[in-house]
Scaffold this motif. Structure first.
Motif, short mmCIF file in Angstrom:
data_model
loop_
_atom_site.label_atom_id
_atom_site.label_comp_id
_atom_site.label_asym_id
_atom_site.label_seq_id
_atom_site.Cartn_x
_atom_site.Cartn_y
_atom_site.Cartn_z
N ILE A 258 0.84 -1.21 0.00
CA ILE A 258 0.00 0.00 0.00
C ILE A 258 0.86 1.25 0.00
CG2 ILE A 258 -1.62 1.36 1.38
CD1 ILE A 258 -2.89 -1.30 2.25
N PHE A 259 1.87 1.26 0.86
CA PHE A 259 2.68 2.48 0.97
C PHE A 259 3.72 2.60 -0.15
CE2 PHE A 259 0.61 2.61 5.00
CZ PHE A 259 0.54 3.96 5.30
N ALA A 260 4.06 1.49 -0.79
CA ALA A 260 4.93 1.57 -1.96
C ALA A 260 4.19 2.18 -3.13
CB ALA A 260 5.46 0.18 -2.33
N VAL A 261 2.92 1.80 -3.30
CA VAL A 261 2.16 2.22 -4.47
C VAL A 261 1.47 3.56 -4.27
CG1 VAL A 261 0.25 1.59 -6.01
CG2 VAL A 261 1.79 -0.18 -5.16
N PHE A 262 0.90 3.77 -3.08
CA PHE A 262 0.11 4.98 -2.86
C PHE A 262 0.78 5.97 -1.92
CE2 PHE A 262 -2.90 1.45 -3.65
CZ PHE A 262 -3.46 1.92 -4.84
N GLY A 263 1.36 5.48 -0.83
CA GLY A 263 1.94 6.38 0.15
C GLY A 263 3.17 7.11 -0.36
N ALA A 264 4.08 6.39 -1.00
CA ALA A 264 5.34 7.00 -1.44
C ALA A 264 5.12 8.14 -2.45
CB ALA A 264 6.26 5.93 -2.03
N PRO A 265 4.30 7.94 -3.52
CA PRO A 265 4.09 9.05 -4.46
C PRO A 265 3.46 10.27 -3.79
CG PRO A 265 3.42 6.97 -5.44
CD PRO A 265 3.68 6.69 -3.99
N TRP A 266 2.50 10.01 -2.88
CA TRP A 266 1.84 11.14 -2.21
C TRP A 266 2.83 11.91 -1.33
CZ3 TRP A 266 0.83 12.56 2.89
CH2 TRP A 266 -0.11 13.58 3.06
N LEU A 267 3.62 11.20 -0.56
CA LEU A 267 4.60 11.85 0.31
C LEU A 267 5.67 12.58 -0.50
CD1 LEU A 267 5.00 9.01 2.96
CD2 LEU A 267 4.07 11.29 3.38
N LYS A 268 6.09 11.97 -1.60
CA LYS A 268 7.08 12.62 -2.46
C LYS A 268 6.54 13.92 -3.02
CE LYS A 268 9.67 12.06 -6.76
NZ LYS A 268 9.94 11.17 -7.92
N ALA A 269 5.28 13.91 -3.49
CA ALA A 269 4.68 15.12 -4.05
C ALA A 269 4.52 16.20 -2.99
CB ALA A 269 3.32 14.77 -4.67
N ARG A 270 4.27 15.80 -1.75
CA ARG A 270 4.01 16.77 -0.69
C ARG A 270 5.30 17.30 -0.06
NH1 ARG A 270 -0.49 18.16 2.28
NH2 ARG A 270 -0.12 18.87 4.43
N PHE A 271 6.27 16.41 0.16
CA PHE A 271 7.46 16.82 0.92
C PHE A 271 8.77 16.72 0.14
CE2 PHE A 271 4.46 15.01 4.08
CZ PHE A 271 4.21 16.15 4.80
N GLY A 272 8.76 16.05 -1.01
CA GLY A 272 9.99 15.83 -1.75
C GLY A 272 10.65 14.52 -1.34
N THR A 273 11.49 13.99 -2.24
CA THR A 273 12.11 12.70 -1.99
C THR A 273 13.01 12.71 -0.75
OG1 THR A 273 12.09 12.13 -4.34
CG2 THR A 273 13.65 10.93 -2.95
N ALA A 274 13.91 13.68 -0.68
CA ALA A 274 14.90 13.68 0.40
C ALA A 274 14.24 13.82 1.77
CB ALA A 274 15.90 14.81 0.18
N THR A 275 13.36 14.80 1.93
CA THR A 275 12.72 15.03 3.23
C THR A 275 11.91 13.82 3.66
OG1 THR A 275 12.62 17.41 2.79
CG2 THR A 275 11.17 16.54 4.50
N THR A 276 11.18 13.22 2.70
CA THR A 276 10.39 12.03 3.03
C THR A 276 11.29 10.90 3.51
OG1 THR A 276 8.71 12.59 1.38
CG2 THR A 276 8.78 10.31 2.11
N LEU A 277 12.40 10.69 2.82
CA LEU A 277 13.30 9.60 3.20
C LEU A 277 13.97 9.86 4.55
CD1 LEU A 277 14.92 8.61 -0.21
CD2 LEU A 277 13.36 7.24 1.20
N TYR A 278 14.33 11.13 4.83
CA TYR A 278 14.92 11.42 6.14
C TYR A 278 13.95 11.01 7.25
CZ TYR A 278 18.09 14.52 3.52
OH TYR A 278 19.00 15.04 2.63
N GLY A 279 12.71 11.46 7.13
CA GLY A 279 11.71 11.15 8.14
C GLY A 279 11.46 9.65 8.24
N ASN A 280 11.40 9.01 7.09
CA ASN A 280 11.12 7.58 7.07
C ASN A 280 12.24 6.76 7.72
OD1 ASN A 280 8.63 6.71 6.09
ND2 ASN A 280 9.60 5.38 4.60
N PHE A 281 13.48 7.14 7.43
CA PHE A 281 14.62 6.44 8.03
C PHE A 281 14.61 6.60 9.56
CE2 PHE A 281 17.12 6.81 3.85
CZ PHE A 281 16.85 5.50 3.52
N VAL A 282 14.30 7.79 10.03
CA VAL A 282 14.26 8.02 11.47
C VAL A 282 13.17 7.17 12.12
CG1 VAL A 282 13.77 9.72 13.26
CG2 VAL A 282 15.27 10.33 11.37
N LEU A 283 11.99 7.14 11.49
CA LEU A 283 10.89 6.35 12.05
C LEU A 283 11.18 4.85 12.01
CD1 LEU A 283 7.86 8.31 10.53
CD2 LEU A 283 8.56 8.25 12.94
N MET A 284 11.81 4.40 10.92
CA MET A 284 12.15 2.99 10.84
C MET A 284 13.21 2.63 11.87
SD MET A 284 13.25 0.70 7.55
CE MET A 284 13.74 -1.02 7.77
#
Length: 422
Positions: A258-284
């Motif tokens: 679900i998050f690969a197909v729908f969550g990732a594109p939405w987060l990328k459009a809203r926050f950008g690739t780098a910012t999304t990945l920073y947050g995601n790495f911290v949460l993981m």
């Protein structure tokens, strides 16, 4: 996007693309297939957790090393023949693993399975990117959808079949891959042999480009945490039933999809690739730390594993897209290079986790995994500008070594009529 600015659905594809996508689903089932039967294999084959973890290590390390030759093979026999070769190897070695009489045999046959997996995975992504409608982004979404479905279905299939026998999941994959092989043979049109034959050293040489080398290291660090969780967490859940373990990892895999197909594109459009990945790495990293702090609480481990599917789904899509977007080399080469580096981390992590638990305790491997994921965020920040440029649609330019500069100067001289043959 179409020429008229109308979005093309990534799910409206030619039959050939669906045939390859189906094979991708089955191939990715192999990643989580063994999770529900790890405890059964340990008990019935009298193996240690570290020995059982070699099922991941042999599979993924061989996949990683074989990634280096996928382009060399494909450029000589063509994409379709490479896919067929990879699928055939998986069919054979999955069946041999099921027929094996001991843990050493299964580990060895999983290595052969990994060879077929490398030929298939690297080439399938290139085929889908080249054949899918909806452009590069749509092809990545389709590929990640197949990955998500495969990861979700693999543990469920492994659990259901593993409840019958620990051998059944291996035979099941062999049968499904046989179906995928037949579909690929008949539905995928003959692909021409590339005019340029790739050098066997190109994927290694591609690491001289900082953007690709950096994102590949990010992939290695992230996959260390990912496969620590995937490989060792089943031993902490206190669940002996393969079906129940399969359901836990199926729930995890559904969130990955679900998050690969729908969550990732939405987060990328809203926050950008780098910012999304920073947050995601911290949460993981925080999620892995939770397991590391409370490894003796099965409920906590189960919830943390399922929740991790959110972060893994987003990371899988965005890191793959980032690598393919900012790498200053051809995409098949970038895919092989990235696959080689990241699967080394994924392959070594489960075995190291088993050894760390044997010598220390269950806290250590997950705390280490949390640390590697945090370091991944730090390393990623060094290519922030390149990621931002890719988000804006700008083309990544090759970073030139001294040899590149000489070759480029000669090209300019020839183009200007200063040097070379007229």
């Amino acid at each position: 996007m179409s020429s008229h600015g109308v979005a093309v659905s990534p799910f409206k594809q030619p039959r050939a693309v669906w045939a390859v996508a189906f094979a991708c689903v089955v191939s990715f089932m192999g990643i989580g297939l063994v999770d529900p039967i790890l405890a059964s294999l340990r008990d019935k084959l009298h193996a240690t957790p570290a020995q059982v973890e070699l099922l991941f290590t042999s599979y993924l390390v061989v996949t990683a090393v074989a990634m280096l030759v996928t382009g060399w093979v494909s450029s000589r026999i063509g994409a379709k023949r490479t896919l067929i070769t990879g699928l055939a190897l998986i069919v054979v070695f999955a069946a041999l693993a099921g027929a094996s009489g001991g843990i050493d045999g299964i580990v060895g046959f999983r290595a052969g399975w990994g060879l077929g997996n490398a030929l298939f995975i690297a080439t399938s992504l290139a085929v889908i990117v080249g054949s899918a409608s909806g452009g590069f982004a749509g092809a990545i979404v389709l590929y990640e959808t197949a990955l998500g479905i495969g990861i979700a279905a693999g543990p469920l299939l492994g659990g259901v079949l593993g409840n019958v026998s620990w051998r059944a999941p291996f035979f099941g994959v062999s049968v499904l891959m046989g179906i995928a092989l037949i579909a690929t043979v008949f539905l995928l049109p003959k692909t021409p042999t590339p005019e340029r034959k790739e050098s066997i050293t190109e994927p290694i040489k591609a690491l001289r480009h900082r953007a690709l080398a950096t994102t590949s290291v990010v992939g290695l660090l992230y996959n260390w945490g990912f496969f620590t969780l995937l490989g060792y967490s089943p031993f902490l859940m206190g669940i002996s039933s393969p079906i129940k373990l399969g359901l836990v990892f199926c729930a995890w895999g559904v969130l990955v999809a679900i998050f690969a197909v729908f969550g990732a594109p939405w987060l990328k459009a809203r926050f950008g690739t780098a910012t999304t990945l920073y947050g995601n790495f911290v949460l993981m990293a925080a999620d892995l730390a939770v397991i590391g702090i409370w490894p003796d609480n099965p409920t906590t481990v189960i919830v943390a594993v399922i929740v991790a599917g959110i972060f893994i789904g987003v990371n899988n899509t965005l890191v793959t897209t980032a690598v393919m977007s900012i790498a200053p080399v051809e995409r098949p080469v970038a895919s092989a290079t990235y696959g080689f580096v990241r699967f080394i981390g994924g392959g070594l992590a489960p075995f190291v986790a088993g050894k760390l638990v044997e010598h220390f305790n269950a806290h250590v491997p997950f705390v280490l995994g949390a640390g590697t994921v945090l370091v991944a965020a730090i390393v990623l920040s060094s290519v922030h500008r390149a990621l931002a440029a890719a988000d804006r649609g700008e083309i990544a330019q090759p970073e030139r070594t001294e040899l590149d500069r000489v070759e480029h100067a000669e090209e300019l001289q020839v183009a200007a009529g200063i040097g070379g043959e007229s």
